[in-house]
Write a protein that holds these residues in place. Structure first.
Motif, PDB file in Angstrom:
ATOM      1  N   PHE A  95      -4.302   8.926   1.037  1.00 28.39           N
ATOM      2  CA  PHE A  95      -2.945   8.551   1.443  1.00 28.39           C
ATOM      3  C   PHE A  95      -2.265   7.886   0.257  1.00 28.39           C
ATOM      4  O   PHE A  95      -2.750   6.866  -0.249  1.00 28.39           O
ATOM      5  CB  PHE A  95      -2.975   7.584   2.631  1.00 28.39           C
ATOM      6  CG  PHE A  95      -3.392   8.219   3.924  1.00 28.39           C
ATOM      7  CD1 PHE A  95      -2.448   8.737   4.801  1.00 28.39           C
ATOM      8  CD2 PHE A  95      -4.739   8.290   4.275  1.00 28.39           C
ATOM      9  CE1 PHE A  95      -2.829   9.311   6.003  1.00 28.39           C
ATOM     10  CE2 PHE A  95      -5.132   8.865   5.472  1.00 28.39           C
ATOM     11  CZ  PHE A  95      -4.179   9.390   6.338  1.00 28.39           C
ATOM     12  N   LEU A  96      -1.122   8.450  -0.174  1.00 31.12           N
ATOM     13  CA  LEU A  96      -0.367   7.910  -1.296  1.00 31.12           C
ATOM     14  C   LEU A  96       1.079   7.690  -0.887  1.00 31.12           C
ATOM     15  O   LEU A  96       1.589   8.366   0.013  1.00 31.12           O
ATOM     16  CB  LEU A  96      -0.424   8.865  -2.495  1.00 31.12           C
ATOM     17  CG  LEU A  96      -1.807   9.149  -3.080  1.00 31.12           C
ATOM     18  CD1 LEU A  96      -1.709  10.196  -4.179  1.00 31.12           C
ATOM     19  CD2 LEU A  96      -2.440   7.872  -3.617  1.00 31.12           C
ATOM     20  N   GLN A  97       1.733   6.757  -1.560  1.00 27.89           N
ATOM     21  CA  GLN A  97       3.127   6.478  -1.237  1.00 27.89           C
ATOM     22  C   GLN A  97       3.995   7.702  -1.493  1.00 27.89           C
ATOM     23  O   GLN A  97       3.806   8.435  -2.464  1.00 27.89           O
ATOM     24  CB  GLN A  97       3.639   5.312  -2.085  1.00 27.89           C
ATOM     25  CG  GLN A  97       5.078   4.910  -1.764  1.00 27.89           C
ATOM     26  CD  GLN A  97       5.563   3.756  -2.609  1.00 27.89           C
ATOM     27  OE1 GLN A  97       4.755   3.004  -3.164  1.00 27.89           O
ATOM     28  NE2 GLN A  97       6.871   3.597  -2.712  1.00 27.89           N
ATOM     29  N   ASN A  98       4.957   7.922  -0.605  1.00 34.02           N
ATOM     30  CA  ASN A  98       5.885   9.041  -0.722  1.00 34.02           C
ATOM     31  C   ASN A  98       7.025   8.629  -1.655  1.00 34.02           C
ATOM     32  O   ASN A  98       8.055   8.108  -1.225  1.00 34.02           O
ATOM     33  CB  ASN A  98       6.425   9.413   0.663  1.00 34.02           C
ATOM     34  CG  ASN A  98       7.354  10.607   0.624  1.00 34.02           C
ATOM     35  OD1 ASN A  98       7.539  11.234  -0.426  1.00 34.02           O
ATOM     36  ND2 ASN A  98       7.943  10.946   1.775  1.00 34.02           N
ATOM     37  N   ALA A  99       6.799   8.831  -2.970  1.00 30.18           N
ATOM     38  CA  ALA A  99       7.801   8.465  -3.973  1.00 30.18           C
ATOM     39  C   ALA A  99       7.582   9.317  -5.208  1.00 30.18           C
ATOM     40  O   ALA A  99       6.450   9.687  -5.535  1.00 30.18           O
ATOM     41  CB  ALA A  99       7.703   6.978  -4.331  1.00 30.18           C
ATOM     42  N   GLU A 100       8.655   9.596  -5.921  1.00 24.21           N
ATOM     43  CA  GLU A 100       8.588  10.485  -7.080  1.00 24.21           C
ATOM     44  C   GLU A 100       7.705   9.931  -8.179  1.00 24.21           C
ATOM     45  O   GLU A 100       7.101  10.684  -8.956  1.00 24.21           O
ATOM     46  CB  GLU A 100      10.013  10.720  -7.616  1.00 24.21           C
ATOM     47  CG  GLU A 100      10.136  11.856  -8.635  1.00 24.21           C
ATOM     48  CD  GLU A 100       9.792  11.410 -10.054  1.00 24.21           C
ATOM     49  OE1 GLU A 100       9.390  12.283 -10.861  1.00 24.21           O
ATOM     50  OE2 GLU A 100       9.912  10.206 -10.346  1.00 24.21           O
ATOM     51  N   THR A 101       7.601   8.603  -8.270  1.00 26.66           N
ATOM     52  CA  THR A 101       6.840   7.979  -9.353  1.00 26.66           C
ATOM     53  C   THR A 101       5.326   8.029  -9.134  1.00 26.66           C
ATOM     54  O   THR A 101       4.567   7.675 -10.037  1.00 26.66           O
ATOM     55  CB  THR A 101       7.256   6.513  -9.518  1.00 26.66           C
ATOM     56  OG1 THR A 101       7.122   5.843  -8.250  1.00 26.66           O
ATOM     57  CG2 THR A 101       8.701   6.420  -9.991  1.00 26.66           C
ATOM     58  N   ILE A 102       4.904   8.439  -7.932  1.00 24.17           N
ATOM     59  CA  ILE A 102       3.474   8.501  -7.639  1.00 24.17           C
ATOM     60  C   ILE A 102       2.987   9.898  -8.018  1.00 24.17           C
ATOM     61  O   ILE A 102       3.504  10.910  -7.542  1.00 24.17           O
ATOM     62  CB  ILE A 102       3.180   8.238  -6.143  1.00 24.17           C
ATOM     63  CG1 ILE A 102       4.003   7.046  -5.642  1.00 24.17           C
ATOM     64  CG2 ILE A 102       1.683   8.032  -5.949  1.00 24.17           C
ATOM     65  CD1 ILE A 102       3.839   5.799  -6.465  1.00 24.17           C
ATOM     66  N   VAL A 126       3.751  13.510  -6.365  1.00 26.13           N
ATOM     67  CA  VAL A 126       3.369  13.902  -5.005  1.00 26.13           C
ATOM     68  C   VAL A 126       4.547  14.559  -4.279  1.00 26.13           C
ATOM     69  O   VAL A 126       4.355  15.329  -3.334  1.00 26.13           O
ATOM     70  CB  VAL A 126       2.851  12.696  -4.202  1.00 26.13           C
ATOM     71  CG1 VAL A 126       1.548  12.176  -4.784  1.00 26.13           C
ATOM     72  CG2 VAL A 126       3.893  11.582  -4.118  1.00 26.13           C
ATOM     73  N   VAL A 127       5.762  14.255  -4.700  1.00 28.28           N
ATOM     74  CA  VAL A 127       6.951  14.854  -4.088  1.00 28.28           C
ATOM     75  C   VAL A 127       7.012  16.355  -4.383  1.00 28.28           C
ATOM     76  O   VAL A 127       7.490  17.141  -3.563  1.00 28.28           O
ATOM     77  CB  VAL A 127       8.220  14.142  -4.588  1.00 28.28           C
ATOM     78  CG1 VAL A 127       9.479  14.838  -4.096  1.00 28.28           C
ATOM     79  CG2 VAL A 127       8.218  12.685  -4.158  1.00 28.28           C
ATOM     80  N   ALA A 128       6.514  16.743  -5.569  1.00 32.19           N
ATOM     81  CA  ALA A 128       6.544  18.154  -5.971  1.00 32.19           C
ATOM     82  C   ALA A 128       5.262  18.888  -5.618  1.00 32.19           C
ATOM     83  O   ALA A 128       5.202  20.120  -5.743  1.00 32.19           O
ATOM     84  CB  ALA A 128       6.796  18.251  -7.479  1.00 32.19           C
ATOM     85  N   LEU A 129       4.246  18.184  -5.171  1.00 34.59           N
ATOM     86  CA  LEU A 129       2.949  18.785  -4.892  1.00 34.59           C
ATOM     87  C   LEU A 129       3.042  19.726  -3.697  1.00 34.59           C
ATOM     88  O   LEU A 129       3.715  19.437  -2.715  1.00 34.59           O
ATOM     89  CB  LEU A 129       1.934  17.679  -4.610  1.00 34.59           C
ATOM     90  CG  LEU A 129       0.452  18.017  -4.752  1.00 34.59           C
ATOM     91  CD1 LEU A 129       0.118  18.406  -6.180  1.00 34.59           C
ATOM     92  CD2 LEU A 129      -0.383  16.819  -4.299  1.00 34.59           C
ATOM     93  N   LYS A 130       2.333  20.858  -3.787  1.00 36.22           N
ATOM     94  CA  LYS A 130       2.362  21.822  -2.682  1.00 36.22           C
ATOM     95  C   LYS A 130       0.998  22.469  -2.516  1.00 36.22           C
ATOM     96  O   LYS A 130       0.133  22.411  -3.405  1.00 36.22           O
ATOM     97  CB  LYS A 130       3.429  22.892  -2.936  1.00 36.22           C
ATOM     98  CG  LYS A 130       3.241  23.694  -4.200  1.00 36.22           C
ATOM     99  CD  LYS A 130       4.403  24.639  -4.427  1.00 36.22           C
ATOM    100  CE  LYS A 130       4.208  25.537  -5.646  1.00 36.22           C
ATOM    101  NZ  LYS A 130       4.018  24.756  -6.899  1.00 36.22           N
ATOM    102  N   GLU A 131       0.800  23.082  -1.355  1.00 35.84           N
ATOM    103  CA  GLU A 131      -0.454  23.781  -1.089  1.00 35.84           C
ATOM    104  C   GLU A 131      -0.718  24.831  -2.156  1.00 35.84           C
ATOM    105  O   GLU A 131       0.187  25.520  -2.604  1.00 35.84           O
ATOM    106  CB  GLU A 131      -0.404  24.451   0.292  1.00 35.84           C
ATOM    107  CG  GLU A 131      -0.405  23.476   1.457  1.00 35.84           C
ATOM    108  CD  GLU A 131      -0.442  24.197   2.797  1.00 35.84           C
ATOM    109  OE1 GLU A 131      -0.968  25.336   2.828  1.00 35.84           O
ATOM    110  OE2 GLU A 131       0.067  23.644   3.791  1.00 35.84           O
ATOM    111  N   GLY A 132      -1.969  24.918  -2.566  1.00 32.83           N
ATOM    112  CA  GLY A 132      -2.351  25.887  -3.590  1.00 32.83           C
ATOM    113  C   GLY A 132      -2.387  25.312  -4.987  1.00 32.83           C
ATOM    114  O   GLY A 132      -2.994  25.902  -5.880  1.00 32.83           O
ATOM    115  N   ASP A 133      -1.737  24.150  -5.200  1.00 35.08           N
ATOM    116  CA  ASP A 133      -1.793  23.515  -6.516  1.00 35.08           C
ATOM    117  C   ASP A 133      -3.215  23.046  -6.796  1.00 35.08           C
ATOM    118  O   ASP A 133      -3.980  22.706  -5.889  1.00 35.08           O
ATOM    119  CB  ASP A 133      -0.854  22.312  -6.581  1.00 35.08           C
ATOM    120  CG  ASP A 133       0.608  22.718  -6.670  1.00 35.08           C
ATOM    121  OD1 ASP A 133       0.876  23.908  -6.893  1.00 35.08           O
ATOM    122  OD2 ASP A 133       1.476  21.832  -6.523  1.00 35.08           O
TER     123      ASP A 133
END
Length: 323
Positions: free
Chosen positions: A273-280, A292-299
């Motif tokens: 579980f990570l914070q929902n923020a662009e800097t994480i 994590v904001v840009a992360l998607k399935e398959g990465d």
């Protein structure tokens, strides 16, 4: 972690200043120079007579060292030592100290019989490499094997208490901490080394995850993120598996929106579980950070897999399943 001592005989103030700035465990000087060093900084200063040097010219010298170590004496094996006699000492004592003058000699001494000597005394001719020797023997914790995992889910997880770990060290791109729901599957959570148009970089910080998560610590231990405290040493890990120690300056626990990230390696799935923020950010297999904001399935991202089973952070043999 090995002890690193620096020997400044004859007295050299520039060398001693370098040693103090490098973070050595103690400085060895002639008896008449002890107070000079103590006036420079709060540190451990030893007179050279307190750590007599034994040169290995024959088997008799090795036997003398064994005998004196068995009596609890502190002795130093002179530079020019060879591996086999040091192995013999290590088989009989956990308090073996040797002289070195190069990084290669220090690394060799630290790795004999896979546990190495207890301490090295860096001679004046090794001053140029002193900082590198300290970093290798006192900060590095060896290498960990990281593997690519395939992201299987990135889901909103509501609000939760997350831990922001501010260290007293500046990290580089590709470095962070290993964090996860299970000690057997941890994610490389990237330090805040990257800046954007909204937020400045905070390269001393790892926004590490939810309070309940495990974090991999020095000495093959784990602890809960919520238990970290100022002054404690934590393990910093690079994308290549390299490691270093950093000291916690402070921890901030705050309520933030969280994401549940799941990933799989073969038939094993882990979560964090990570914070929902662009800097994480987590780390791609090439070492680059991805938000994590840009992360998607398959990465593909870097993780560490291990055997489950911990009791108060120490490894144990036990049938256990963590999810």
């Amino acid at each position: 972690m090995k002890k690193v001592l620096f020997k400044s005989v004859p007295f050299n103030k520039d060398h001693i200043t370098l040693a103090l700035e490098s973070g050595v465990d103690a400085i060895i000087v002639a008896q008449e120079d002890v107070e000079k060093v103590r006036s420079l900084a709060r540190c451990t200063v030893l007179a050279q007579d307190a750590m007599p040097v034994i040169a290995f010219a024959s088997k008799k010298d090795e036997e003398e060292a064994v005998s004196r170590l068995a009596k609890g004496e502190d002795v130093v094996i002179a530079r020019g030592w060879e591996i086999i006699p040091i192995e013999n000492l290590l088989a009989q004592s956990d308090n073996v100290t040797v002289e070195v003058a190069t990084l290669d000699e220090a690394k060799l001494a630290a790795g004999i019989l896979e546990r190495g000597v207890n301490a090295v005394v860096v001679l004046p001719e090794g001053a140029e490499e002193l900082k590198r020797i300290v970093a290798e023997l006192k900060l590095s914790q060896g290498r960990l094997e990281l593997v690519p995992a395939t992201v299987t889910a990135v889901e909103h997880a509501g609000l939760g208490h997350r831990v922001c770990v501010d260290t007293m060290s500046v990290m580089k791109t590709g470095q962070g901490m290993l964090v996860g729901n299970s000690s057997a599957f941890t994610f490389l959570v990237h330090a805040e080394t990257e800046r954007n148009e909204y937020v400045a970089a905070r390269p001393f910080r790892v926004n590490a995850g939810a309070v309940h998560a495990y974090v991999v610590m020095p000495g093959d231990r784990t602890t809960y993120l919520e238990e970290l405290a100022a002054g404690e040493e934590v393990l910093i890990v690079g994308h290549d598996g390299s490691t270093a120690l950093a000291t916690v300056g402070r921890c901030k626990v705050e309520v933030r929106p969280m994401l549940l990230i799941k990933a799989r390696v073969g038939g094993t799935e882990g979560a964090v579980f990570l914070q929902n923020a662009e800097t994480i950010r987590v780390v791609r297999r090439d070492g680059s950070p991805v938000s994590v904001v840009a992360l998607k399935e398959g990465d593909e991202i870097l993780v560490r897999t291990d055997a489950a089973g911990r009791h108060f952070g120490m490894r144990i043999q036990e049938d256990i399943k963590e999810g």
